[in-house]
Scaffold this motif. Structure first.
Motif, PDB file in Angstrom:
ATOM      1  N   LYS A 178      16.862  39.381   2.515  1.00  0.00           N
ATOM      2  CA  LYS A 178      17.440  38.087   2.847  1.00  0.00           C
ATOM      3  C   LYS A 178      16.458  37.263   3.661  1.00  0.00           C
ATOM      4  CE  LYS A 178      21.316  39.144   0.820  1.00  0.00           C
ATOM      5  NZ  LYS A 178      21.744  38.495  -0.402  1.00  0.00           N
ATOM      6  N   THR A 179      15.264  37.100   3.121  1.00  0.00           N
ATOM      7  CA  THR A 179      14.235  36.329   3.802  1.00  0.00           C
ATOM      8  C   THR A 179      14.436  34.858   3.523  1.00  0.00           C
ATOM      9  OG1 THR A 179      12.726  38.168   3.472  1.00  0.00           O
ATOM     10  CG2 THR A 179      11.748  36.066   4.079  1.00  0.00           C
ATOM     11  N   LYS A 180      14.161  34.033   4.547  1.00  0.00           N
ATOM     12  CA  LYS A 180      14.261  32.601   4.352  1.00  0.00           C
ATOM     13  C   LYS A 180      13.348  32.191   3.214  1.00  0.00           C
ATOM     14  CE  LYS A 180      13.554  28.228   6.695  1.00  0.00           C
ATOM     15  NZ  LYS A 180      13.061  27.566   7.908  1.00  0.00           N
ATOM     16  N   GLY A 181      13.892  31.420   2.260  1.00  0.00           N
ATOM     17  CA  GLY A 181      13.103  30.967   1.128  1.00  0.00           C
ATOM     18  C   GLY A 181      13.346  31.790  -0.123  1.00  0.00           C
ATOM     19  N   ASN A 182      14.058  32.965  -0.026  1.00  0.00           N
ATOM     20  CA  ASN A 182      14.319  33.797  -1.191  1.00  0.00           C
ATOM     21  C   ASN A 182      15.443  33.262  -2.068  1.00  0.00           C
ATOM     22  OD1 ASN A 182      13.442  36.929   0.333  1.00  0.00           O
ATOM     23  ND2 ASN A 182      12.327  35.749  -1.169  1.00  0.00           N
ATOM     24  N   GLN A 183      16.204  32.303  -1.572  1.00  0.00           N
ATOM     25  CA  GLN A 183      17.315  31.749  -2.327  1.00  0.00           C
ATOM     26  C   GLN A 183      17.106  30.254  -2.535  1.00  0.00           C
ATOM     27  OE1 GLN A 183      19.663  33.677  -3.600  1.00  0.00           O
ATOM     28  NE2 GLN A 183      18.814  35.497  -2.622  1.00  0.00           N
ATOM     29  N   PRO A 184      17.472  29.716  -3.726  1.00  0.00           N
ATOM     30  CA  PRO A 184      17.321  28.271  -3.950  1.00  0.00           C
ATOM     31  C   PRO A 184      18.197  27.482  -2.984  1.00  0.00           C
ATOM     32  CG  PRO A 184      17.761  29.453  -6.008  1.00  0.00           C
ATOM     33  CD  PRO A 184      18.003  30.421  -4.887  1.00  0.00           C
ATOM     34  N   PRO A 185      17.726  26.334  -2.493  1.00  0.00           N
ATOM     35  CA  PRO A 185      18.548  25.507  -1.615  1.00  0.00           C
ATOM     36  C   PRO A 185      19.809  25.060  -2.329  1.00  0.00           C
ATOM     37  CG  PRO A 185      16.251  24.770  -1.631  1.00  0.00           C
ATOM     38  CD  PRO A 185      16.390  25.773  -2.718  1.00  0.00           C
ATOM     39  N   ALA A 186      20.885  24.914  -1.579  1.00  0.00           N
ATOM     40  CA  ALA A 186      22.168  24.504  -2.161  1.00  0.00           C
ATOM     41  C   ALA A 186      22.074  23.107  -2.761  1.00  0.00           C
ATOM     42  CB  ALA A 186      23.265  24.562  -1.100  1.00  0.00           C
ATOM     43  N   GLN A 187      21.251  22.263  -2.165  1.00  0.00           N
ATOM     44  CA  GLN A 187      21.086  20.916  -2.689  1.00  0.00           C
ATOM     45  C   GLN A 187      19.676  20.417  -2.398  1.00  0.00           C
ATOM     46  OE1 GLN A 187      23.983  18.546  -0.664  1.00  0.00           O
ATOM     47  NE2 GLN A 187      23.182  18.973   1.366  1.00  0.00           N
ATOM     48  N   GLY A 188      19.266  19.379  -3.107  1.00  0.00           N
ATOM     49  CA  GLY A 188      17.941  18.823  -2.902  1.00  0.00           C
ATOM     50  C   GLY A 188      16.899  19.414  -3.837  1.00  0.00           C
ATOM     51  N   GLU A 189      15.731  18.814  -3.836  1.00  0.00           N
ATOM     52  CA  GLU A 189      14.646  19.238  -4.708  1.00  0.00           C
ATOM     53  C   GLU A 189      13.869  20.396  -4.084  1.00  0.00           C
ATOM     54  OE1 GLU A 189      13.494  14.918  -6.643  1.00  0.00           O
ATOM     55  OE2 GLU A 189      12.846  15.379  -4.595  1.00  0.00           O
ATOM     56  N   TYR A 190      13.291  21.241  -4.937  1.00  0.00           N
ATOM     57  CA  TYR A 190      12.477  22.353  -4.436  1.00  0.00           C
ATOM     58  C   TYR A 190      11.464  22.768  -5.496  1.00  0.00           C
ATOM     59  CZ  TYR A 190      15.627  25.312  -7.237  1.00  0.00           C
ATOM     60  OH  TYR A 190      16.341  25.885  -8.261  1.00  0.00           O
ATOM     61  N   VAL A 191      10.439  23.500  -5.058  1.00  0.00           N
ATOM     62  CA  VAL A 191       9.483  24.104  -5.983  1.00  0.00           C
ATOM     63  C   VAL A 191       9.579  25.615  -5.831  1.00  0.00           C
ATOM     64  CG1 VAL A 191       7.895  22.160  -6.031  1.00  0.00           C
ATOM     65  CG2 VAL A 191       7.611  23.917  -4.277  1.00  0.00           C
ATOM     66  N   VAL A 192       9.197  26.336  -6.877  1.00  0.00           N
ATOM     67  CA  VAL A 192       9.277  27.803  -6.880  1.00  0.00           C
ATOM     68  C   VAL A 192       7.875  28.358  -6.695  1.00  0.00           C
ATOM     69  CG1 VAL A 192      10.089  29.836  -8.120  1.00  0.00           C
ATOM     70  CG2 VAL A 192      11.200  27.619  -8.491  1.00  0.00           C
ATOM     71  N   VAL A 193       7.660  29.110  -5.614  1.00  0.00           N
ATOM     72  CA  VAL A 193       6.345  29.655  -5.295  1.00  0.00           C
ATOM     73  C   VAL A 193       6.377  31.172  -5.460  1.00  0.00           C
ATOM     74  CG1 VAL A 193       4.593  29.931  -3.502  1.00  0.00           C
ATOM     75  CG2 VAL A 193       5.815  27.763  -3.714  1.00  0.00           C
ATOM     76  N   PHE A 194       5.442  31.710  -6.248  1.00  0.00           N
ATOM     77  CA  PHE A 194       5.358  33.157  -6.486  1.00  0.00           C
ATOM     78  C   PHE A 194       4.208  33.744  -5.684  1.00  0.00           C
ATOM     79  CE2 PHE A 194       7.017  31.259 -10.398  1.00  0.00           C
ATOM     80  CZ  PHE A 194       8.186  31.982 -10.562  1.00  0.00           C
ATOM     81  N   GLN A 195       4.478  34.857  -5.004  1.00  0.00           N
ATOM     82  CA  GLN A 195       3.429  35.578  -4.274  1.00  0.00           C
ATOM     83  C   GLN A 195       3.707  37.068  -4.381  1.00  0.00           C
ATOM     84  OE1 GLN A 195       3.465  37.277  -0.804  1.00  0.00           O
ATOM     85  NE2 GLN A 195       1.443  37.915  -1.538  1.00  0.00           N
ATOM     86  N   GLY A 196       2.839  37.777  -5.131  1.00  0.00           N
ATOM     87  CA  GLY A 196       3.100  39.194  -5.356  1.00  0.00           C
ATOM     88  C   GLY A 196       4.413  39.377  -6.092  1.00  0.00           C
ATOM     89  N   LYS A 197       5.298  40.196  -5.541  1.00  0.00           N
ATOM     90  CA  LYS A 197       6.608  40.426  -6.145  1.00  0.00           C
ATOM     91  C   LYS A 197       7.674  39.491  -5.574  1.00  0.00           C
ATOM     92  CE  LYS A 197       5.731  45.323  -7.112  1.00  0.00           C
ATOM     93  NZ  LYS A 197       6.192  46.713  -6.913  1.00  0.00           N
ATOM     94  N   GLU A 198       7.283  38.643  -4.650  1.00  0.00           N
ATOM     95  CA  GLU A 198       8.233  37.763  -3.979  1.00  0.00           C
ATOM     96  C   GLU A 198       8.279  36.380  -4.633  1.00  0.00           C
ATOM     97  OE1 GLU A 198      10.344  38.514  -1.664  1.00  0.00           O
ATOM     98  OE2 GLU A 198       9.625  40.555  -1.327  1.00  0.00           O
ATOM     99  N   THR A 199       9.465  35.782  -4.586  1.00  0.00           N
ATOM    100  CA  THR A 199       9.664  34.421  -5.063  1.00  0.00           C
ATOM    101  C   THR A 199      10.255  33.607  -3.928  1.00  0.00           C
ATOM    102  OG1 THR A 199      10.097  35.214  -7.311  1.00  0.00           O
ATOM    103  CG2 THR A 199      10.809  32.970  -6.780  1.00  0.00           C
ATOM    104  N   TYR A 200       9.665  32.450  -3.662  1.00  0.00           N
ATOM    105  CA  TYR A 200      10.130  31.580  -2.576  1.00  0.00           C
ATOM    106  C   TYR A 200      10.492  30.210  -3.136  1.00  0.00           C
ATOM    107  CZ  TYR A 200       7.903  35.197   0.222  1.00  0.00           C
ATOM    108  OH  TYR A 200       7.539  36.407   0.760  1.00  0.00           O
ATOM    109  N   TYR A 201      11.612  29.693  -2.664  1.00  0.00           N
ATOM    110  CA  TYR A 201      12.086  28.370  -3.076  1.00  0.00           C
ATOM    111  C   TYR A 201      11.827  27.410  -1.916  1.00  0.00           C
ATOM    112  CZ  TYR A 201      14.358  31.165  -6.656  1.00  0.00           C
ATOM    113  OH  TYR A 201      14.602  32.035  -7.683  1.00  0.00           O
ATOM    114  N   ILE A 202      10.861  26.528  -2.080  1.00  0.00           N
ATOM    115  CA  ILE A 202      10.405  25.660  -0.997  1.00  0.00           C
ATOM    116  C   ILE A 202      10.997  24.262  -1.164  1.00  0.00           C
ATOM    117  CG2 ILE A 202       8.402  24.786   0.239  1.00  0.00           C
ATOM    118  CD1 ILE A 202       8.563  27.840   0.139  1.00  0.00           C
TER     119      ILE A 202
END
Length: 361
Positions: A178-202
């Protein structure tokens, strides 16, 4: 005024050579010179300039992206070389549809090869669970016994999933950190960043943010310097930190691969950060306990109390960011969990301090 002679920086396999050409000549003439240098027949060469294949009759100086000291990539293999080799050249770039082994253990399929980054090729791969991600050549190897016959091709078309060499259970949502950035924001625009096995929604504001803004947000999540972050995407060609996102091809839900600059090792950096964090936790504990004792004896002034509490809260916030984003060796994971427990106790002390301050005014 253009130079009479251009130098084209050509890459073939793992070789880099400078080839002098007349900008008014054709790419066919360039291929003839490349044949003399690399030994690859001109008819077998595929030349990539700024992510696009050039034609033999195309004028070099009139090609978009071509200029003096431009970088190009040459792809191809002599047919006689293929006959003489029983094992495929491991350094040959992958093509769309090629089977590969990701990080030495997972069988994947290459679904896209990208040549727009002048520094390095990168690929889009399809994994066992059907998800896709981008990666660089060093993480991909050719299978020991690649099968490319018609039966295998038919199996690929009929089956959307890829068989893996191992059979781990796919992670469920409850097992994901449950790391910050592991889930898409409920609203607003975001980009998907991949690093290793992790995915971050910025989260981003496409009309206001810059490429540097994305790096700063990644920095806050991973706890690493923004100066070592390299963002790779076909939509960020020629962009720098000050480039507005609105001036690039980045859009809502665009995918970006996160790499680190040469010489930076995220695990080594994480281990160093944990050693520093241990001292920060000890200092925060000492400050919190000192404040409680002084408040109980009413031996702390109002202004001093506000200043010390602000310092304590800032320290807690910094420690939290480090512990949530840090990447460490498996042996250090228990230390991280222990520090998280101590941080939780410090937060309780902060609440106790605030209660005492309200009681004593």
């Amino acid at each position: 005024m253009s130079a009479k002679v251009w130098v084209i920086k050509a890459r073939y396999a793992q070789r880099y050579e400078d080839i002098s050409v007349d900008p008014k000549s054709t790419w066919g003439a360039f291929k003839a010179k490349a044949q003399e240098i690399f030994g690859l027949k001109a008819e077998n060469q595929k030349v990539i300039c700024r992510g696009k294949k050039v034609e033999n009759d195309g004028i070099i100086g009139a090609t978009k992206g071509a200029r003096n000291k431009a970088r190009v990539m040459i792809i191809g293999t002599n047919s006689e070389d293929l006959k003489s080799k029983s094992i495929e050249d491991p350094n040959k770039p992958f093509k769309k549809g090629d089977p590969a082994v990701y990080k030495g253990e997972e069988a994947v399929i290459v679904v896209g090869a990208h040549f727009d980054d002048p520094e390095e090729i990168y690929y889009t791969i399809k994994r066992a669970d059907g998800s896709e991600r981008q990666t660089v050549p060093k993480y991909l190897k050719r299978p020991d016994n690649p099968s490319t016959g018609p039966a295998v091709q038919a199996e690929k078309k009929s089956s959307p999933k890829i068989k893996t060499t191992t059979s781990p259970e796919p992670p469920t949502d409850s097992k994901k950190p449950k790391t910050k950035g592991n889930q898409p924001p409920a609203q607003g625009e975001y980009v998907v960043v991949f690093q290793g096995k992790e995915t971050y929604y910025i989260p981003v504001a496409l009309e206001k943010d810059t490429v540097g803004s994305i790096k700063s947000k990644v920095q806050r999540i991973l706890g690493i310097p923004s100066s070592v972050i390299r963002l790779v995407s076909p939509k960020l060609t020629r962009a720098n930190d000050s480039t507005m996102l609105s001036a690039t091809k980045i859009r809502h839900k665009s995918k970006i691969m996160l790499l680190f600059k040469e010489g930076f090792h995220i695990v080594k950096y994480g281990e160093d950060m944990i050693r520093k964090t241990v001292k920060e936790v000890e200092e925060a504990e000492g400050l919190a306990n000192s404040m409680i004792k002084r408040l109980e004896h009413r031996a702390i002034g109002f202004a001093e109390g506000i200043q010390m509490l602000g310092r304590l809260k800032e320290s807690v916030s910094n420690i939290h960011r480090t512990l949530e984003g840090v990447t460490v060796k498996r042996a250090s994971e228990k230390m991280v969990e222990s520090l998280k427990g101590r941080l939780k106790d410090i937060r309780k002390l902060v609440k106790e301090i605030e209660q005492l301050r309200s009681e004593f005014g």
